[in-house]
Motif scaffolding. Structure first.
Motif, PDB file in Angstrom:
ATOM      1  N   TRP A 171       0.801  -1.224   0.000  1.00  0.00           N
ATOM      2  CA  TRP A 171       0.000   0.000   0.000  1.00  0.00           C
ATOM      3  C   TRP A 171       0.842   1.285   0.000  1.00  0.00           C
ATOM      4  O   TRP A 171       0.332   2.350  -0.267  1.00  0.00           O
ATOM      5  CB  TRP A 171      -0.933   0.024   1.210  1.00  0.00           C
ATOM      6  CG  TRP A 171      -1.895  -1.124   1.215  1.00  0.00           C
ATOM      7  CD1 TRP A 171      -3.057  -1.240   0.497  1.00  0.00           C
ATOM      8  CD2 TRP A 171      -1.774  -2.339   1.953  1.00  0.00           C
ATOM      9  NE1 TRP A 171      -3.661  -2.439   0.757  1.00  0.00           N
ATOM     10  CE2 TRP A 171      -2.903  -3.138   1.650  1.00  0.00           C
ATOM     11  CE3 TRP A 171      -0.833  -2.831   2.861  1.00  0.00           C
ATOM     12  CZ2 TRP A 171      -3.099  -4.391   2.220  1.00  0.00           C
ATOM     13  CZ3 TRP A 171      -1.027  -4.075   3.424  1.00  0.00           C
ATOM     14  CH2 TRP A 171      -2.148  -4.849   3.091  1.00  0.00           C
ATOM     15  N   GLY A 172       2.102   1.182   0.344  1.00  0.00           N
ATOM     16  CA  GLY A 172       2.942   2.377   0.432  1.00  0.00           C
ATOM     17  C   GLY A 172       4.144   2.123   1.320  1.00  0.00           C
ATOM     18  O   GLY A 172       4.576   0.984   1.480  1.00  0.00           O
ATOM     19  N   GLY A 205       0.805   5.751   3.318  1.00  0.00           N
ATOM     20  CA  GLY A 205      -0.057   4.714   2.756  1.00  0.00           C
ATOM     21  C   GLY A 205       0.156   3.331   3.335  1.00  0.00           C
ATOM     22  O   GLY A 205      -0.732   2.485   3.240  1.00  0.00           O
TER      23      GLY A 205
END
Length: 343
Positions: free
Chosen positions: A293-294, A319
């Motif tokens: 996600w990050g 994120g």
């Protein structure tokens, strides 16, 4: 009914003034109220939605002798504390509610308990019920930090080997939590197993860890020995910008762990697309990790307590939804590279 938020965290300490100063003058918490009763002296500190109760006095002597300075109570806010208490008891909790107490209290892990406080989700904090609080006069010029702690990101809990899955099931069945993620981390000849559970509101997140007893003892075993059993290893505070926050908190007197330089030599290859420069992270010893996600940035303090039990973490999320487990391996490998280059 379920628990939905951390209402407050109560820290038992042998030195009320030093612990209070650590959070107020260094981390920028504001003192809200004090209470003295039944051999306990307590101070309520608050920063945004993080509430800490710092408690000392003869009433905490037994806890301190067994565990050192640490967290005795993680209070949960609930829509219906009585219903949450019944659910916890059905899941195996011990009822620790004192006679004529304002709030139910149930067992957690080790010597850490959970006071169940009535507060609706989204409702503003009030002074915790059941305490004879005396409000602290507020200075209009409170010297808060420029980079505040936004909220409590997660609580890291260390357990004895073989108790992880029963503990996770207790929080799922007893408090309505859900299992969020799990990971087995092997580092050299050491290893640990971890499961993250959190409330449905995501207002309470526990990263629960146990050592792999089939491997050599490591840092989790060392914590359990110093702490006299299971307990909270660290509190993680979310910040908006970790690099300037670290610089500010260091200037205020917070001591952070140092990171081997070889960690940053491999960082660009390990994690691409960081908004922050490698030189900035190296200067402040900040660690980086990426998931699907990050990415996130994090750094841990040194424990300010004699038995080196409880410590703290700053974390900034770009994120990422994980908790930086890859940094355990990366730091281990960095230390090994440093040893090899020095030999």
């Amino acid at each position: 009914m379920t628990a939905h938020d951390v209402e407050y965290i109560e820290i038992y300490t042998s030195d009320q003034q030093n612990t209070k100063d650590y959070f107020s003058s260094k981390f920028g918490f504001a003192e809200k109220a004090t209470c003295s009763a039944d051999g306990l002296d307590s101070t309520l500190l608050r920063q945004n939605d993080i509430q800490l109760v710092i408690t000392s006095g003869p009433g905490v002597a037994g806890f301190l002798a067994a565990h050192g300075d640490g967290i005795a109570d993680i209070a949960f806010s609930c829509e219906d504390p009585a219903a949450v208490r019944e659910g916890a008891l059905a899941a195996g909790a011990r009822d620790l509610t004192p006679d004529q107490a304002a709030c139910p209290v149930v067992s957690g892990f080790g010597a850490t308990r959970h006071t169940l406080v009535r507060r609706a989700a989204g409702q503003a904090f009030e002074l915790p019920a059941g305490w004879d609080w005396v409000l602290t006069p507020q200075s209009p010029a409170h010297d808060g930090p420029a980079h505040e702690l936004a909220k409590l990101d997660h609580i890291a809990v260390c357990l004895e080997a073989g108790t992880l899955h029963d503990t996770v099931r207790y929080y799922i069945d007893g408090f309505g939590f859900e299992e969020y993620s799990s990971e087995y981390v092997a580092v050299g000849e050491q290893a640990m197993d971890s499961i993250v559970v959190r409330s449905l509101s995501a207002g309470i997140t526990f990263t629960i860890i146990e050592p792999d007893a089939t491997k050599k003892p490591g840092q989790i075993d060392e914590f359990l020995a110093r702490n006299g059993g299971a307990g909270v290893q660290h509190l993680a505070f979310l910040v908006d910008e970790i690099v300037p926050a670290v610089l500010e908190f260091e200037a205020r007197g917070i001591e952070f762990l140092q990171t081997p330089g070889t960690y940053y030599d491999a960082l660009a290859a390990r994690i691409s697309g960081l908004d922050e420069g490698i030189a900035e992270l190296r200067k402040t010893n900040v660690l980086a990790d990426r998931d699907e996600w990050g990415y996130l940035l994090q750094l841990f303090t040194r424990s300010p307590y004699e038995r080196r039990t409880l410590f703290f973490e700053l974390i900034q999320r770009h994120g990422a939804k994980g908790f930086g487990s890859s940094n355990i391996r990366a730091l281990y490998e960095a230390v090994e590279r440093a040893r090899e280059s020095a030999s």
